[in-house]
Write a protein that holds these residues in place. Structure first.
Motif, PDB file in Angstrom:
ATOM      1  N   GLU A   1       0.840  -1.200   0.000  1.00  0.00           N
ATOM      2  CA  GLU A   1       0.000   0.000   0.000  1.00  0.00           C
ATOM      3  C   GLU A   1       0.871   1.245   0.000  1.00  0.00           C
ATOM      4  OE1 GLU A   1      -2.616   0.074   3.327  1.00  0.00           O
ATOM      5  OE2 GLU A   1      -3.806  -1.592   2.583  1.00  0.00           O
TER       6      GLU A   1
ATOM      7  N   GLY B   1      15.304  -1.821 -10.964  1.00  0.00           N
ATOM      8  CA  GLY B   1      14.064  -1.357 -10.344  1.00  0.00           C
ATOM      9  C   GLY B   1      14.113  -1.186  -8.844  1.00  0.00           C
ATOM     10  N   GLU B   2      13.003  -1.516  -8.219  1.00  0.00           N
ATOM     11  CA  GLU B   2      12.774  -1.237  -6.805  1.00  0.00           C
ATOM     12  C   GLU B   2      13.769  -1.928  -5.880  1.00  0.00           C
ATOM     13  OE1 GLU B   2      11.380   1.183  -4.819  1.00  0.00           O
ATOM     14  OE2 GLU B   2       9.602   0.910  -6.037  1.00  0.00           O
TER      15      GLU B   2
ATOM     16  N   THR C   1       8.098  11.003  -6.475  1.00  0.00           N
ATOM     17  CA  THR C   1       6.902  10.392  -7.014  1.00  0.00           C
ATOM     18  C   THR C   1       6.369  11.221  -8.187  1.00  0.00           C
ATOM     19  OG1 THR C   1       4.766   9.485  -6.461  1.00  0.00           O
ATOM     20  CG2 THR C   1       5.310  11.548  -5.416  1.00  0.00           C
ATOM     21  N   GLY C   2       5.732  10.567  -9.118  1.00  0.00           N
ATOM     22  CA  GLY C   2       5.239  11.242 -10.314  1.00  0.00           C
ATOM     23  C   GLY C   2       5.849  10.633 -11.562  1.00  0.00           C
TER      24      GLY C   2
ATOM     25  N   ASN D   1      10.277   6.796 -10.311  1.00  0.00           N
ATOM     26  CA  ASN D   1      10.550   5.411  -9.904  1.00  0.00           C
ATOM     27  C   ASN D   1      10.270   4.456 -11.053  1.00  0.00           C
ATOM     28  OD1 ASN D   1      11.268   5.569  -6.989  1.00  0.00           O
ATOM     29  ND2 ASN D   1       9.310   6.623  -6.920  1.00  0.00           N
TER      30      ASN D   1
HETATM   31  C1  LIG Z   1       0.759   2.625  -4.408  1.00  0.00           C
HETATM   32  C2  LIG Z   1       1.995   2.905  -5.229  1.00  0.00           C
HETATM   33  C3  LIG Z   1       2.003   4.016  -6.060  1.00  0.00           C
HETATM   34  C4  LIG Z   1       3.116   4.292  -6.839  1.00  0.00           C
HETATM   35  N1  LIG Z   1       3.117   5.401  -7.640  1.00  0.00           N
HETATM   36  C5  LIG Z   1       4.174   5.671  -8.390  1.00  0.00           C
HETATM   37  C6  LIG Z   1       4.184   6.830  -9.236  1.00  0.00           C
HETATM   38  O1  LIG Z   1       3.233   7.604  -9.317  1.00  0.00           O
HETATM   39  N2  LIG Z   1       5.278   7.049  -9.997  1.00  0.00           N
HETATM   40  C7  LIG Z   1       6.377   6.238  -9.940  1.00  0.00           C
HETATM   41  O2  LIG Z   1       7.334   6.493 -10.656  1.00  0.00           O
HETATM   42  N3  LIG Z   1       6.397   5.147  -9.154  1.00  0.00           N
HETATM   43  C8  LIG Z   1       5.331   4.846  -8.383  1.00  0.00           C
HETATM   44  N4  LIG Z   1       5.370   3.753  -7.571  1.00  0.00           N
HETATM   45  C9  LIG Z   1       6.593   2.934  -7.534  1.00  0.00           C
HETATM   46  C10 LIG Z   1       6.634   1.988  -8.726  1.00  0.00           C
HETATM   47  O3  LIG Z   1       5.417   1.252  -8.786  1.00  0.00           O
HETATM   48  C11 LIG Z   1       7.815   1.040  -8.537  1.00  0.00           C
HETATM   49  O4  LIG Z   1       9.015   1.806  -8.407  1.00  0.00           O
HETATM   50  C12 LIG Z   1       7.967   0.116  -9.747  1.00  0.00           C
HETATM   51  O5  LIG Z   1       6.774  -0.592  -9.967  1.00  0.00           O
HETATM   52  C13 LIG Z   1       9.136  -0.850  -9.495  1.00  0.00           C
HETATM   53  O6  LIG Z   1       9.138  -1.809 -10.516  1.00  0.00           O
HETATM   54  P1  LIG Z   1       9.854  -3.185 -10.288  1.00  0.00           P
HETATM   55  O7  LIG Z   1       9.609  -3.963 -11.560  1.00  0.00           O
HETATM   56  O8  LIG Z   1      11.250  -2.958  -9.849  1.00  0.00           O
HETATM   57  O9  LIG Z   1       9.118  -3.868  -9.048  1.00  0.00           O
HETATM   58  P2  LIG Z   1       7.585  -4.363  -8.938  1.00  0.00           P
HETATM   59  O10 LIG Z   1       6.691  -3.533  -9.801  1.00  0.00           O
HETATM   60  O11 LIG Z   1       7.321  -4.434  -7.465  1.00  0.00           O
HETATM   61  O12 LIG Z   1       7.640  -5.824  -9.564  1.00  0.00           O
HETATM   62  C14 LIG Z   1       8.236  -6.895  -8.857  1.00  0.00           C
HETATM   63  C15 LIG Z   1       7.501  -8.161  -9.307  1.00  0.00           C
HETATM   64  O13 LIG Z   1       8.192  -9.284  -8.800  1.00  0.00           O
HETATM   65  C16 LIG Z   1       7.246 -10.200  -8.314  1.00  0.00           C
HETATM   66  N5  LIG Z   1       7.922 -11.045  -7.326  1.00  0.00           N
HETATM   67  C17 LIG Z   1       8.297 -10.743  -6.072  1.00  0.00           C
HETATM   68  N6  LIG Z   1       8.911 -11.783  -5.495  1.00  0.00           N
HETATM   69  C18 LIG Z   1       8.924 -12.775  -6.404  1.00  0.00           C
HETATM   70  C19 LIG Z   1       9.435 -14.079  -6.399  1.00  0.00           C
HETATM   71  N7  LIG Z   1      10.066 -14.586  -5.346  1.00  0.00           N
HETATM   72  N8  LIG Z   1       9.268 -14.826  -7.512  1.00  0.00           N
HETATM   73  C20 LIG Z   1       8.668 -14.323  -8.600  1.00  0.00           C
HETATM   74  N9  LIG Z   1       8.176 -13.068  -8.662  1.00  0.00           N
HETATM   75  C21 LIG Z   1       8.303 -12.311  -7.571  1.00  0.00           C
HETATM   76  C22 LIG Z   1       6.157  -9.344  -7.715  1.00  0.00           C
HETATM   77  O14 LIG Z   1       4.951 -10.059  -7.612  1.00  0.00           O
HETATM   78  C23 LIG Z   1       6.067  -8.223  -8.759  1.00  0.00           C
HETATM   79  O15 LIG Z   1       5.207  -8.530  -9.825  1.00  0.00           O
HETATM   80  C24 LIG Z   1       4.251   3.456  -6.785  1.00  0.00           C
HETATM   81  C25 LIG Z   1       4.237   2.337  -5.951  1.00  0.00           C
HETATM   82  C26 LIG Z   1       3.129   2.061  -5.177  1.00  0.00           C
HETATM   83  C27 LIG Z   1       3.123   0.822  -4.303  1.00  0.00           C
END
Ligand SMILES: Cc1cc2nc3c(=O)[nH]c(=O)nc-3n(C[C@H](O)[C@H](O)[C@H](O)COP(=O)(O)OP(=O)(O)OC[C@H]3O[C@@H](n4cnc5c(N)ncnc54)[C@H](O)[C@@H]3O)c2cc1C
Length: 200
Positions: free
Chosen positions: A136, A166-167, A175-176, A179
Protein backbone atom coordinates in the motif's frame (compact mmCIF):
# COMPACT_ATOMS: atom_id res chain seq x y z
CA UNK A 1 -5.24 25.78 -1.47
CA UNK A 2 -1.65 27.04 -1.44
CA UNK A 3 1.48 25.29 -0.24
CA UNK A 4 1.83 24.14 3.36
CA UNK A 5 4.95 23.36 5.38
CA UNK A 6 5.13 19.98 7.13
CA UNK A 7 7.62 19.35 9.91
CA UNK A 8 8.70 16.27 11.82
CA UNK A 9 11.50 16.81 14.31
CA UNK A 10 14.18 18.58 12.23
CA UNK A 11 12.73 17.51 8.87
CA UNK A 12 10.66 20.00 6.96
CA UNK A 13 9.10 20.09 3.48
CA UNK A 14 6.94 22.60 1.64
CA UNK A 15 4.35 21.83 -1.04
CA UNK A 16 0.79 20.87 -1.87
CA UNK A 17 -1.12 18.71 0.60
CA UNK A 18 -4.08 16.39 0.06
CA UNK A 19 -6.49 15.70 2.90
CA UNK A 20 -7.86 12.17 2.46
CA UNK A 21 -10.52 10.15 4.27
CA UNK A 22 -7.88 8.62 6.53
CA UNK A 23 -5.18 11.25 6.89
CA UNK A 24 -2.95 13.50 4.83
CA UNK A 25 -1.23 12.75 1.55
CA UNK A 26 -0.13 14.60 -1.57
CA UNK A 27 3.26 15.73 -2.91
CA UNK A 28 4.51 17.34 0.34
CA UNK A 29 3.70 14.24 2.43
CA UNK A 30 5.30 11.88 -0.09
CA UNK A 31 8.41 14.05 -0.30
CA UNK A 32 8.77 14.24 3.49
CA UNK A 33 8.25 10.46 3.71
CA UNK A 34 10.84 9.85 0.98
CA UNK A 35 13.58 12.20 2.14
CA UNK A 36 12.97 11.37 5.80
CA UNK A 37 12.43 7.63 5.29
CA UNK A 38 15.35 6.49 7.42
CA UNK A 39 14.64 8.94 10.27
CA UNK A 40 10.92 8.11 10.30
CA UNK A 41 11.81 4.42 10.45
CA UNK A 42 14.15 5.13 13.37
CA UNK A 43 11.17 6.75 15.16
CA UNK A 44 9.13 3.58 14.53
CA UNK A 45 6.69 5.78 12.57
CA UNK A 46 5.39 7.37 15.80
CA UNK A 47 5.75 11.11 16.00
CA UNK A 48 3.76 14.34 15.93
CA UNK A 49 3.43 15.86 12.45
CA UNK A 50 3.20 19.66 12.47
CA UNK A 51 1.49 21.62 9.70
CA UNK A 52 1.84 25.30 8.95
CA UNK A 53 -1.20 25.97 6.75
CA UNK A 54 -0.15 29.50 5.81
CA UNK A 55 3.63 29.46 5.44
CA UNK A 56 3.66 32.61 3.31
CA UNK A 57 2.45 34.61 6.34
CA UNK A 58 4.67 35.38 9.31
CA UNK A 59 3.10 35.21 12.75
CA UNK A 60 3.03 39.02 12.83
CA UNK A 61 1.25 39.16 9.46
CA UNK A 62 -1.28 36.64 10.69
CA UNK A 63 -1.97 38.69 13.83
CA UNK A 64 -2.46 41.79 11.68
CA UNK A 65 -4.85 39.87 9.41
CA UNK A 66 -6.94 38.78 12.42
CA UNK A 67 -6.90 42.32 13.85
CA UNK A 68 -8.14 43.74 10.54
CA UNK A 69 -11.06 41.30 10.64
CA UNK A 70 -11.92 42.34 14.16
CA UNK A 71 -11.88 46.02 13.07
CA UNK A 72 -13.65 45.66 9.72
CA UNK A 73 -16.21 42.94 10.46
CA UNK A 74 -16.59 42.87 14.26
CA UNK A 75 -19.96 41.11 14.25
CA UNK A 76 -19.15 38.43 11.69
CA UNK A 77 -18.77 34.88 13.02
CA UNK A 78 -15.14 33.76 13.13
CA UNK A 79 -16.11 30.36 11.80
CA UNK A 80 -17.60 31.96 8.67
CA UNK A 81 -14.65 34.10 7.64
CA UNK A 82 -11.74 31.94 6.51
CA UNK A 83 -8.39 33.39 5.57
CA UNK A 84 -7.66 32.84 1.87
CA UNK A 85 -6.62 30.43 0.45
CA UNK A 86 -7.81 28.04 3.19
CA UNK A 87 -10.92 26.03 2.23
CA UNK A 88 -14.01 26.71 4.37
CA UNK A 89 -14.18 23.20 5.85
CA UNK A 90 -10.53 23.24 6.89
CA UNK A 91 -10.95 26.70 8.47
CA UNK A 92 -14.01 25.48 10.41
CA UNK A 93 -12.03 22.56 11.78
CA UNK A 94 -9.07 24.72 12.76
CA UNK A 95 -11.39 27.19 14.51
CA UNK A 96 -13.09 24.33 16.33
CA UNK A 97 -9.71 22.76 17.29
CA UNK A 98 -8.71 26.12 18.75
CA UNK A 99 -11.71 25.76 21.08
CA UNK A 100 -13.64 28.63 19.47
CA UNK A 101 -17.37 27.96 19.46
CA UNK A 102 -19.43 28.71 16.31
CA UNK A 103 -21.28 31.62 17.96
CA UNK A 104 -18.10 33.66 18.60
CA UNK A 105 -17.82 36.82 16.48
CA UNK A 106 -14.56 38.64 15.84
CA UNK A 107 -15.15 41.30 18.44
CA UNK A 108 -15.73 38.72 21.20
CA UNK A 109 -12.66 36.63 20.29
CA UNK A 110 -10.43 36.65 23.38
CA UNK A 111 -6.68 37.09 23.31
CA UNK A 112 -6.19 33.46 24.39
CA UNK A 113 -8.51 32.22 21.66
CA UNK A 114 -6.67 34.37 19.09
CA UNK A 115 -3.38 32.82 20.20
CA UNK A 116 -4.95 29.36 19.99
CA UNK A 117 -6.17 30.03 16.46
CA UNK A 118 -2.73 31.27 15.40
CA UNK A 119 -1.19 28.10 16.88
CA UNK A 120 -3.65 25.98 14.90
CA UNK A 121 -2.90 27.88 11.70
CA UNK A 122 0.87 27.70 12.12
CA UNK A 123 1.42 24.39 13.90
CA UNK A 124 -1.51 22.01 13.82
CA UNK A 125 -0.22 18.83 15.39
CA UNK A 126 -1.37 15.48 14.05
CA UNK A 127 -0.24 12.26 15.73
CA UNK A 128 1.27 9.69 13.38
CA UNK A 129 1.18 6.12 14.62
CA UNK A 130 2.44 3.52 12.21
CA UNK A 131 2.74 3.28 8.45
CA UNK A 132 0.72 1.71 5.67
CA UNK A 133 1.10 -1.98 4.99
CA UNK A 134 3.26 -3.72 2.42
CA UNK A 135 2.04 -3.00 -1.16
CA UNK A 136 0.00 0.00 0.00
CA UNK A 137 2.96 2.25 0.60
CA UNK A 138 4.05 4.84 -1.94
CA UNK A 139 7.55 5.34 -0.62
CA UNK A 140 10.08 2.55 -0.46
CA UNK A 141 13.58 3.25 0.73
CA UNK A 142 16.70 1.15 0.81
CA UNK A 143 17.79 -1.77 -1.33
CA UNK A 144 20.94 -3.03 -3.00
CA UNK A 145 23.69 -0.43 -2.56
CA UNK A 146 24.44 1.42 -5.79
CA UNK A 147 28.17 1.10 -5.04
CA UNK A 148 27.81 -2.63 -5.63
CA UNK A 149 26.38 -2.20 -9.15
CA UNK A 150 28.04 -1.56 -12.52
CA UNK A 151 25.61 0.96 -14.04
CA UNK A 152 26.77 0.24 -17.59
CA UNK A 153 25.35 -3.28 -17.30
CA UNK A 154 23.41 -3.38 -13.97
CA UNK A 155 25.57 -6.38 -13.07
CA UNK A 156 26.58 -6.93 -9.46
CA UNK A 157 30.21 -6.02 -8.78
CA UNK A 158 30.17 -8.64 -6.03
CA UNK A 159 28.52 -11.57 -7.83
CA UNK A 160 29.20 -11.54 -11.61
CA UNK A 161 26.28 -12.90 -13.60
CA UNK A 162 23.73 -11.41 -11.17
CA UNK A 163 21.80 -8.37 -12.43
CA UNK A 164 19.59 -5.91 -10.55
CA UNK A 165 16.91 -3.47 -11.68
CA UNK A 166 14.06 -1.36 -10.34
CA UNK A 167 12.77 -1.24 -6.80
CA UNK A 168 15.41 -3.69 -5.55
CA UNK A 169 18.00 -0.92 -5.89
CA UNK A 170 18.59 1.81 -3.33
CA UNK A 171 17.04 4.50 -5.53
CA UNK A 172 14.40 6.95 -4.28
CA UNK A 173 12.73 8.75 -7.15
CA UNK A 174 10.42 11.69 -6.58
CA UNK A 175 6.90 10.39 -7.01
CA UNK A 176 5.24 11.24 -10.31
CA UNK A 177 7.11 8.88 -12.61
CA UNK A 178 10.76 8.82 -11.60
CA UNK A 179 10.55 5.41 -9.90
CA UNK A 180 8.90 3.92 -12.98
CA UNK A 181 11.56 5.53 -15.15
CA UNK A 182 14.32 4.11 -12.94
CA UNK A 183 12.71 0.65 -13.09
CA UNK A 184 12.28 0.74 -16.88
CA UNK A 185 15.74 2.17 -17.57
CA UNK A 186 17.63 -0.18 -15.27
CA UNK A 187 15.47 -3.11 -16.46
CA UNK A 188 16.26 -2.31 -20.09
CA UNK A 189 20.00 -2.01 -19.42
CA UNK A 190 20.04 -5.24 -17.40
CA UNK A 191 18.09 -7.07 -20.13
CA UNK A 192 20.36 -5.79 -22.89
CA UNK A 193 23.46 -6.79 -20.92
CA UNK A 194 22.17 -10.25 -20.06
CA UNK A 195 21.25 -10.87 -23.70
CA UNK A 196 24.47 -9.44 -25.15
CA UNK A 197 26.22 -11.92 -27.54
CA UNK A 198 29.24 -12.34 -25.27
CA UNK A 199 26.90 -13.49 -22.49
CA UNK A 200 25.31 -16.25 -24.53
C1 LIG B 1 0.76 2.63 -4.41
C2 LIG B 1 1.99 2.90 -5.23
C3 LIG B 1 2.00 4.02 -6.06
C4 LIG B 1 3.12 4.29 -6.84
N1 LIG B 1 3.12 5.40 -7.64
C5 LIG B 1 4.17 5.67 -8.39
C6 LIG B 1 4.18 6.83 -9.24
O1 LIG B 1 3.23 7.60 -9.32
N2 LIG B 1 5.28 7.05 -10.00
C7 LIG B 1 6.38 6.24 -9.94
O2 LIG B 1 7.33 6.49 -10.66
N3 LIG B 1 6.40 5.15 -9.15
C8 LIG B 1 5.33 4.85 -8.38
N4 LIG B 1 5.37 3.75 -7.57
C9 LIG B 1 6.59 2.93 -7.53
C10 LIG B 1 6.63 1.99 -8.73
O3 LIG B 1 5.42 1.25 -8.79
C11 LIG B 1 7.82 1.04 -8.54
O4 LIG B 1 9.02 1.81 -8.41
C12 LIG B 1 7.97 0.12 -9.75
O5 LIG B 1 6.77 -0.59 -9.97
C13 LIG B 1 9.14 -0.85 -9.49
O6 LIG B 1 9.14 -1.81 -10.52
P1 LIG B 1 9.85 -3.18 -10.29
O7 LIG B 1 9.61 -3.96 -11.56
O8 LIG B 1 11.25 -2.96 -9.85
O9 LIG B 1 9.12 -3.87 -9.05
P2 LIG B 1 7.58 -4.36 -8.94
O10 LIG B 1 6.69 -3.53 -9.80
O11 LIG B 1 7.32 -4.43 -7.46
O12 LIG B 1 7.64 -5.82 -9.56
C14 LIG B 1 8.24 -6.89 -8.86
C15 LIG B 1 7.50 -8.16 -9.31
O13 LIG B 1 8.19 -9.28 -8.80
C16 LIG B 1 7.25 -10.20 -8.31
N5 LIG B 1 7.92 -11.04 -7.33
C17 LIG B 1 8.30 -10.74 -6.07
N6 LIG B 1 8.91 -11.78 -5.50
C18 LIG B 1 8.92 -12.78 -6.40
C19 LIG B 1 9.44 -14.08 -6.40
N7 LIG B 1 10.07 -14.59 -5.35
N8 LIG B 1 9.27 -14.83 -7.51
C20 LIG B 1 8.67 -14.32 -8.60
N9 LIG B 1 8.18 -13.07 -8.66
C21 LIG B 1 8.30 -12.31 -7.57
C22 LIG B 1 6.16 -9.34 -7.72
O14 LIG B 1 4.95 -10.06 -7.61
C23 LIG B 1 6.07 -8.22 -8.76
O15 LIG B 1 5.21 -8.53 -9.82
C24 LIG B 1 4.25 3.46 -6.79
C25 LIG B 1 4.24 2.34 -5.95
C26 LIG B 1 3.13 2.06 -5.18
C27 LIG B 1 3.12 0.82 -4.30
Amino acid sequence: MGDVVLSVAKLSERGAILITHNGVSGPVVLRLSAWGARKLHAMDYRFPLRINWLPTMTEAALRTELRVRRDKQPNKHVVNSPIAPLPVRLWKNLVSNAGISPDIVWTTLSREATNGLIRQLRETELPVHGKSLNKEEFVTCGGVSLREINFKTMESRIRPGLYFAGELLDIDGITGGFNFQAAWTTGWIAGQSMGAPEKR
